[in-house]
Design a protein around this motif. Sequence first.
Motif, PDB file in Angstrom:
ATOM      1  N   SER A   7       1.122  -1.522  -0.240  1.00  0.00           N
ATOM      2  CA  SER A   7       0.007   0.077   0.697  1.00  0.00           C
ATOM      3  C   SER A   7       0.449   1.116   0.295  1.00  0.00           C
ATOM      4  O   SER A   7       2.050   1.176   0.467  1.00  0.00           O
ATOM      5  N   ARG A   8       0.143   2.662  -0.680  1.00  0.00           N
ATOM      6  CA  ARG A   8       0.819   3.738  -0.681  1.00  0.00           C
ATOM      7  C   ARG A   8       0.541   4.669  -0.111  1.00  0.00           C
ATOM      8  O   ARG A   8      -0.579   4.886  -0.148  1.00  0.00           O
ATOM      9  N   PRO A   9       1.542   5.351   0.973  1.00  0.00           N
ATOM     10  CA  PRO A   9       1.195   6.144   2.048  1.00  0.00           C
ATOM     11  C   PRO A   9       0.003   7.329   0.967  1.00  0.00           C
ATOM     12  O   PRO A   9       0.254   7.818  -0.116  1.00  0.00           O
ATOM     13  N   ALA A  10      -1.129   7.829   1.142  1.00  0.00           N
ATOM     14  CA  ALA A  10      -1.789   8.591   0.590  1.00  0.00           C
ATOM     15  C   ALA A  10      -0.993  10.250   0.812  1.00  0.00           C
ATOM     16  O   ALA A  10      -0.792  10.130   1.044  1.00  0.00           O
ATOM     17  N   VAL A  11      -1.728  11.211  -0.929  1.00  0.00           N
ATOM     18  CA  VAL A  11      -1.085  12.194  -0.829  1.00  0.00           C
ATOM     19  C   VAL A  11      -2.195  13.221   0.096  1.00  0.00           C
ATOM     20  O   VAL A  11      -3.016  12.499  -0.119  1.00  0.00           O
ATOM     21  N   VAL A  12      -0.964  14.196   0.544  1.00  0.00           N
ATOM     22  CA  VAL A  12      -1.880  15.160   0.820  1.00  0.00           C
ATOM     23  C   VAL A  12      -2.574  16.304   0.518  1.00  0.00           C
ATOM     24  O   VAL A  12      -2.299  15.805  -0.917  1.00  0.00           O
ATOM     25  N   CYS A  15      -1.203  18.207  -4.060  1.00  0.00           N
ATOM     26  CA  CYS A  15       0.207  17.646  -3.623  1.00  0.00           C
ATOM     27  C   CYS A  15      -0.533  17.403  -5.673  1.00  0.00           C
ATOM     28  O   CYS A  15      -1.442  17.078  -5.851  1.00  0.00           O
ATOM     29  N   ALA A  16       0.630  17.802  -6.433  1.00  0.00           N
ATOM     30  CA  ALA A  16       0.929  17.009  -7.795  1.00  0.00           C
ATOM     31  C   ALA A  16       1.277  16.835  -8.860  1.00  0.00           C
ATOM     32  O   ALA A  16       2.691  17.211  -8.811  1.00  0.00           O
ATOM     33  N   VAL A  17       1.263  16.190  -9.778  1.00  0.00           N
ATOM     34  CA  VAL A  17       2.445  16.351 -10.784  1.00  0.00           C
ATOM     35  C   VAL A  17       2.289  17.419 -12.046  1.00  0.00           C
ATOM     36  O   VAL A  17       0.974  17.266 -13.004  1.00  0.00           O
ATOM     37  N   VAL A  18       2.746  18.103 -12.243  1.00  0.00           N
ATOM     38  CA  VAL A  18       2.875  19.326 -13.626  1.00  0.00           C
ATOM     39  C   VAL A  18       3.589  18.703 -14.865  1.00  0.00           C
ATOM     40  O   VAL A  18       4.682  18.600 -14.483  1.00  0.00           O
ATOM     41  N   LEU A  19       3.120  18.243 -15.682  1.00  0.00           N
ATOM     42  CA  LEU A  19       3.408  18.080 -17.109  1.00  0.00           C
ATOM     43  C   LEU A  19       3.612  18.890 -18.364  1.00  0.00           C
ATOM     44  O   LEU A  19       2.410  19.610 -18.679  1.00  0.00           O
ATOM     45  N   VAL A  88       6.978  10.225 -10.591  1.00  0.00           N
ATOM     46  CA  VAL A  88       5.459  10.592 -11.263  1.00  0.00           C
ATOM     47  C   VAL A  88       4.370   9.282 -11.170  1.00  0.00           C
ATOM     48  O   VAL A  88       3.295   9.664 -10.750  1.00  0.00           O
ATOM     49  N   ARG A  89       4.415   7.999 -11.961  1.00  0.00           N
ATOM     50  CA  ARG A  89       3.830   7.071 -11.214  1.00  0.00           C
ATOM     51  C   ARG A  89       3.613   7.025  -9.767  1.00  0.00           C
ATOM     52  O   ARG A  89       2.725   6.641  -9.450  1.00  0.00           O
ATOM     53  N   GLU A  90       4.346   6.983  -9.172  1.00  0.00           N
ATOM     54  CA  GLU A  90       4.662   6.293  -8.177  1.00  0.00           C
ATOM     55  C   GLU A  90       3.032   7.711  -7.518  1.00  0.00           C
ATOM     56  O   GLU A  90       2.329   7.522  -6.632  1.00  0.00           O
ATOM     57  N   LEU A  91       3.479   8.904  -7.682  1.00  0.00           N
ATOM     58  CA  LEU A  91       2.608  10.035  -7.209  1.00  0.00           C
ATOM     59  C   LEU A  91       2.030  10.144  -7.440  1.00  0.00           C
ATOM     60  O   LEU A  91       0.461  10.089  -6.800  1.00  0.00           O
ATOM     61  N   ALA A  93      -0.259   7.435  -9.153  1.00  0.00           N
ATOM     62  CA  ALA A  93      -0.941   5.768  -8.189  1.00  0.00           C
ATOM     63  C   ALA A  93      -1.133   6.675  -6.502  1.00  0.00           C
ATOM     64  O   ALA A  93      -2.472   6.119  -6.188  1.00  0.00           O
ATOM     65  N   ALA A  94      -0.605   7.316  -6.153  1.00  0.00           N
ATOM     66  CA  ALA A  94      -1.273   7.985  -4.339  1.00  0.00           C
ATOM     67  C   ALA A  94      -2.220   9.104  -4.403  1.00  0.00           C
ATOM     68  O   ALA A  94      -2.374   8.734  -3.726  1.00  0.00           O
ATOM     69  N   GLY A  95      -2.451   9.329  -5.661  1.00  0.00           N
ATOM     70  CA  GLY A  95      -4.009  10.128  -5.481  1.00  0.00           C
ATOM     71  C   GLY A  95      -3.094  11.850  -5.633  1.00  0.00           C
ATOM     72  O   GLY A  95      -4.375  12.846  -5.676  1.00  0.00           O
ATOM     73  N   ALA A  96      -2.112  12.286  -6.558  1.00  0.00           N
ATOM     74  CA  ALA A  96      -1.101  13.185  -6.429  1.00  0.00           C
ATOM     75  C   ALA A  96      -2.334  13.310  -7.758  1.00  0.00           C
ATOM     76  O   ALA A  96      -2.624  12.930  -8.387  1.00  0.00           O
ATOM     77  N   ARG A  97      -2.712  15.212  -7.949  1.00  0.00           N
ATOM     78  CA  ARG A  97      -3.401  15.271  -9.057  1.00  0.00           C
ATOM     79  C   ARG A  97      -2.251  15.838 -10.138  1.00  0.00           C
ATOM     80  O   ARG A  97      -1.371  15.989 -10.509  1.00  0.00           O
ATOM     81  N   GLU A  98      -3.062  15.000 -11.116  1.00  0.00           N
ATOM     82  CA  GLU A  98      -1.980  15.592 -12.753  1.00  0.00           C
ATOM     83  C   GLU A  98      -2.686  16.249 -12.786  1.00  0.00           C
ATOM     84  O   GLU A  98      -4.152  16.642 -13.693  1.00  0.00           O
ATOM     85  N   VAL A  99      -1.437  18.227 -13.724  1.00  0.00           N
ATOM     86  CA  VAL A  99      -1.398  18.764 -14.498  1.00  0.00           C
ATOM     87  C   VAL A  99      -1.250  18.920 -15.165  1.00  0.00           C
ATOM     88  O   VAL A  99       0.327  19.512 -15.434  1.00  0.00           O
TER      89      VAL A  99
END
Length: 344
Positions: A7-12, A15-19, A88-91, A93-99
Amino acid sequence: MSAVGESRPAVVDGCAVVLVDDRLGDVVPAEAVSWLRGAGEVYADPGLAESTRDSLGAAAPPEHVELLRRAAGEPIVLVAPDDHSVAVRELLAAGAREVRAATPPGVELLDAVTVMDRLRSPGGCPWDARQTHESLRTYLVEETYELLEALEGADRGAMREELGDVLLQVLFHARVAAEHEADPFDVDTVAAELVSKLVSRHPHVFATDDSVHDAESQHARWEELKQREKQRESAVDGVAHGQPAAALAAKLVQRAERAGIPSELIGENSHPGAELFDAVARAKRHGADPEDALRAASLAFDQRIRTAEARARTARVDPARLSESDWREYWPKADETGEIDEPG
């Protein structure tokens, strides 16, 4: 990467991944601004261009387990060129927003310009490096005719390839022009002048102009604006004399008619060249494109030769040894080839 089932810890929140597409320079999607401002930490993926990483002033992310641990405690933003890296993939998958922003049309042209620059620069291709405007002329003509053939055959794959080859010629000439000592210009200058021309000649699209209602009035308006822009002194100024003869004659006839020259004055000499000009003028006045008409007639003649040769082979006669009488015997009639009378 996290083990299967781990299990991955859920992000607060926050949190976001900006592509970003760093081919467009140091830009981020507008939506990303609020995420960057609210982040406790911003990281730059190693896959970003060096200039983009420097502009961000951000460190590379820690190993993905540590990255997830930090993301579970504070809002972090990871800026990356794509979603291929483990971080990127881990973040995500843990619930980070993709922007990400939509890639604008034409962005692949930037890669084409970059590749052309690499080929022409020191350490690139020796053949490309020694080309000049003059040496490239024949390739521009060849590629244009190959594109015309693809268009004529409605071959979509060939059209894509040949359009690319014609585009290469534009990029090549612009790259060579950039090296001129006295009057350099580059592909951006070419594009900027094209945009300016298109906008100025379409006031009904980019400004208020009620004089254009259909394609015919638009064509007339285009010529009027072009005449004014270029301050031409003659009705035939600007006609490219280097184009194929039939196309040249057709363009001159078009300009003459637009200028109001009487039809009896268009083609009034009597020698073989003038007779050909008269034929072009007649075709043009009947609404035909002389170049296309001549090409169609030439291809039809090509097909008649091939048909006669095929008939000879069927009769077990070597086409290379046909006599004049043989040619007459095997030659197809007009009604067999589906030909129609040309206008005029």
